[in-house]
Scaffold this active site. Structure first.
Site, PDB file in Angstrom:
ATOM      1  N   LYS A  20       0.827  -1.211   0.000  1.00 42.29           N
ATOM      2  CA  LYS A  20       0.000   0.000   0.000  1.00 42.29           C
ATOM      3  C   LYS A  20       0.860   1.259   0.000  1.00 42.29           C
ATOM      4  O   LYS A  20       0.601   2.197  -0.755  1.00 42.29           O
ATOM      5  CB  LYS A  20      -0.946  -0.010   1.211  1.00 42.29           C
ATOM      6  CG  LYS A  20      -1.934   1.151   1.236  1.00 42.29           C
ATOM      7  CD  LYS A  20      -3.164   0.810   2.064  1.00 42.29           C
ATOM      8  CE  LYS A  20      -2.901   0.889   3.552  1.00 42.29           C
ATOM      9  NZ  LYS A  20      -2.981   2.280   4.069  1.00 42.29           N
ATOM     10  N   SER A  21       1.890   1.287   0.836  1.00 42.24           N
ATOM     11  CA  SER A  21       2.750   2.468   0.915  1.00 42.24           C
ATOM     12  C   SER A  21       3.433   2.750  -0.420  1.00 42.24           C
ATOM     13  O   SER A  21       3.490   3.897  -0.877  1.00 42.24           O
ATOM     14  CB  SER A  21       3.817   2.276   2.003  1.00 42.24           C
ATOM     15  OG  SER A  21       3.240   2.219   3.280  1.00 42.24           O
ATOM     16  N   GLY A  92      -5.319   8.419   5.336  1.00 41.74           N
ATOM     17  CA  GLY A  92      -4.437   9.423   5.916  1.00 41.74           C
ATOM     18  C   GLY A  92      -3.201   9.638   5.067  1.00 41.74           C
ATOM     19  O   GLY A  92      -2.691  10.760   4.962  1.00 41.74           O
ATOM     20  N   ARG A 120      -8.686  12.247  12.548  1.00 40.49           N
ATOM     21  CA  ARG A 120      -7.239  12.039  12.637  1.00 40.49           C
ATOM     22  C   ARG A 120      -6.518  13.388  12.550  1.00 40.49           C
ATOM     23  O   ARG A 120      -6.772  14.173  11.643  1.00 40.49           O
ATOM     24  CB  ARG A 120      -6.765  11.079  11.543  1.00 40.49           C
ATOM     25  CG  ARG A 120      -7.418   9.710  11.687  1.00 40.49           C
ATOM     26  CD  ARG A 120      -7.008   8.748  10.600  1.00 40.49           C
ATOM     27  NE  ARG A 120      -5.609   8.355  10.724  1.00 40.49           N
ATOM     28  CZ  ARG A 120      -5.013   7.502   9.890  1.00 40.49           C
ATOM     29  NH1 ARG A 120      -5.696   6.982   8.882  1.00 40.49           N
ATOM     30  NH2 ARG A 120      -3.754   7.187  10.048  1.00 40.49           N
ATOM     31  N   SER A 166       7.062   9.516  12.205  1.00 39.74           N
ATOM     32  CA  SER A 166       5.998   9.454  11.207  1.00 39.74           C
ATOM     33  C   SER A 166       6.564   9.553   9.803  1.00 39.74           C
ATOM     34  O   SER A 166       7.072  10.606   9.400  1.00 39.74           O
ATOM     35  CB  SER A 166       4.977  10.573  11.428  1.00 39.74           C
ATOM     36  OG  SER A 166       4.059  10.621  10.346  1.00 39.74           O
ATOM     37  N   GLN A 168       4.745   9.551   7.215  1.00 43.08           N
ATOM     38  CA  GLN A 168       3.846  10.407   6.443  1.00 43.08           C
ATOM     39  C   GLN A 168       4.248  11.874   6.563  1.00 43.08           C
ATOM     40  O   GLN A 168       4.228  12.611   5.573  1.00 43.08           O
ATOM     41  CB  GLN A 168       2.400  10.202   6.896  1.00 43.08           C
ATOM     42  CG  GLN A 168       1.848   8.828   6.545  1.00 43.08           C
ATOM     43  CD  GLN A 168       0.414   8.639   7.004  1.00 43.08           C
ATOM     44  OE1 GLN A 168      -0.201   9.545   7.553  1.00 43.08           O
ATOM     45  NE2 GLN A 168      -0.124   7.452   6.778  1.00 43.08           N
ATOM     46  N   ASP A 312       2.097  -0.903  11.851  1.00 49.69           N
ATOM     47  CA  ASP A 312       0.824  -1.383  11.303  1.00 49.69           C
ATOM     48  C   ASP A 312       0.549  -2.845  11.641  1.00 49.69           C
ATOM     49  O   ASP A 312      -0.585  -3.315  11.503  1.00 49.69           O
ATOM     50  CB  ASP A 312       0.792  -1.194   9.785  1.00 49.69           C
ATOM     51  CG  ASP A 312       0.636   0.268   9.401  1.00 49.69           C
ATOM     52  OD1 ASP A 312       0.094   1.042  10.207  1.00 49.69           O
ATOM     53  OD2 ASP A 312       1.073   0.639   8.297  1.00 49.69           O
ATOM     54  N   LYS A 339      -4.493   6.169  14.751  1.00 46.25           N
ATOM     55  CA  LYS A 339      -4.659   5.500  13.460  1.00 46.25           C
ATOM     56  C   LYS A 339      -6.145   5.558  13.076  1.00 46.25           C
ATOM     57  O   LYS A 339      -6.891   6.390  13.574  1.00 46.25           O
ATOM     58  CB  LYS A 339      -4.153   4.057  13.559  1.00 46.25           C
ATOM     59  CG  LYS A 339      -2.635   3.948  13.692  1.00 46.25           C
ATOM     60  CD  LYS A 339      -1.953   4.287  12.376  1.00 46.25           C
ATOM     61  CE  LYS A 339      -0.467   3.990  12.399  1.00 46.25           C
ATOM     62  NZ  LYS A 339       0.154   4.246  11.086  1.00 46.25           N
TER      63      LYS A 339
END
Length: 427
Positions: A20-21, A92, A120, A166, A168, A312, A339
């Site tokens: 997914k990432s 997110g 979030r 993080s 992200q 995760d 999350k």
């Protein structure tokens, strides 16, 4: 839905969906690279589809051809102001990374999400992007979605020390930095997944990684590439754990991505006594197949720099720990509380309702095992990883039934999960 319980040994071979990432980042970077990017093995889950739709709304031509995603990138200057609000659904990753990318664009956008995403916090990206010269704001001091963003063609480079671990946030800053004139540095608290750094370089970008410090001098242009997405280790984790805790099981997980910033779960289960063998390891491509057999496990401690490398996977690791001999202690994982759900509390509540012995702490869980698990009525609470954890838990239940509400959340990252589960139960 009623989940399968009291399963016999799981047998067979599984090819998990694309990572997914990496799928998100392939679409994002392909959309602003010059030329035609082709992506094989893309995850077609709802989160990645949200990213694809966002870029279509930003004027990028994206279509499927011969089982590949083809992205016609026109460079950073090729994006156009959307005619509508950008809806990121439950993702997110989509919201945070695309906000970083749009920081350097000369137009305004509104970004929204579903009920879960709207809870979030986005303050973690709002503050560094504001320092770079972006007008961006959300709701309340935590900056919850919707986000309103006005980009700036004259972004300022910054040096930013991440207050939390993080990937992200790091990625949002780096995507903005590609459009800023000068040197941007990001300093990590703990090393997090490095897919953005690796893929920027794969698309012809330049950056320097020195331990926890990433340095990028902008502005830069990216060049289209052919990308092959490996299987997602976060999805493989559910079968890895199922194979380890269901007596008599033996599974082969094919083509799993093993980027070292993501392999914390493999280190943990081996430390707990898991019998796993790596086959066809390709170190250059960071891909392997993993053979897993039922194993007797012992408790362990999971903390510190290991946490970002398995964040995760912690829900399914919690289930694993309920079947291990002794106490497993998870610490430094407060990020789980923001999350898709408060995963510390939700995992504790669900597994305890089924007979587990788990104590939630501010930053993790204390899990005592082994315990016998029983049927219960529960929900995904809109969280895909909670749903899959519960489905694997149900396989151990010998008394009672397990009913799961909101099972459609699993479509976020693993659309064929239940189909694969049935096949492994019947092989």
């Amino acid at each position: 839905m009623k989940l399968r319980t009291n399963a016999g040994p799981l047998q067979g071979t599984i090819q998990v969906p694309g990572d997914k990432s990496i799928s998100h980042r392939a679409v994002i970077l392909g959309a602003v690279a010059k030329g035609e990017t082709r992506v094989k093995g893309l995850l077609k889950g709802e989160d990645v589809l949200s990213t694809i739709q966002a870029f279509r709304n930003l004027g990028v031509r994206i279509e499927e051809k011969d089982d590949q995603l083809v992205i016609e990138g026109q460079g950073f200057q090729g994006l156009t102001a959307p005619c509508q609000t950008l809806n990121m659904g439950n993702s997110g990753t989509s919201m945070r990374l695309i906000a970083g990318l749009l920081a350097g664009q000369p137009f305004s956008v509104k970004m929204i999400g579903d009920e879960s995403l709207s809870k979030r916090p986005m303050d973690r990206i709002v503050y560094p992007l504001k320092q770079m010269g972006v007008e961006i704001s959300g709701e309340t001091d935590r900056q919850f979605p919707p986000l309103q963003l006005q980009g700036n063609r004259n972004l300022q480079p910054i040096t930013y020390t991440l207050p939390i671990s993080s990937a992200q946030v790091k990625s949002a800053i780096l995507l903005a930095a590609l459009q800023a004139k000068g040197t941007t540095q990001v300093v990590e608290k703990e090393i997090t997944r490095n897919h953005t750094e690796e893929m920027i370089q794969q698309f012809g970008g330049r950056l320097i990684v020195d331990g926890k410090r990433i340095t990028l001098v902008g502005p830069q242009q990216l060049t289209a590439q052919e990308i092959t997405v490996p299987g997602d280790i976060s999805s493989a984790a559910f079968w890895l754990v199922a194979g380890l805790i269901i007596p008599g099981s033996e599974l082969l997980l094919k083509n799993v991505g093993v980027n070292p910033t993501r392999t914390g779960i493999l280190e943990v289960v081996e430390k707990m006594g898991a019998q796993i063998v790596y086959e066809d390891m390709n170190k250059k491509e960071q891909v392997t197949s993993i053979r897993v057999v039922y194993s007797h496990l012992k408790g362990t401690i999971i903390s510190g720099g290991l946490i970002p490398r398995l964040i995760d996977e912690l829900p399914i690791i919690a289930l694993l720990a309920t079947q291990a001999q002794g106490t497993t202690c998870i610490k430094d994982a407060q990020e789980l509380r923001v999350k898709e759900t408060d995963r510390i509390q939700v995992v504790t509540d669900i597994l305890n309702s089924m007979g587990a012995n788990i104590k939630a702490t501010a930053d993790g869980m204390i899990i005592k095992g082994p315990t016998v698990l029983y049927g219960a009525n529960t929900s995904t609470y809109g969280d895909h990883r909670i749903g899959m954890m519960t489905a694997i838990t149900a396989l151990l239940v010998k008394q009672g039934q397990v009913h799961l509400d909101k099972e459609e959340a699993i479509m976020t990252s693993y659309p064929t999960f239940f189909k694969d589960l049935e096949r492994l139960c019947h092989d």
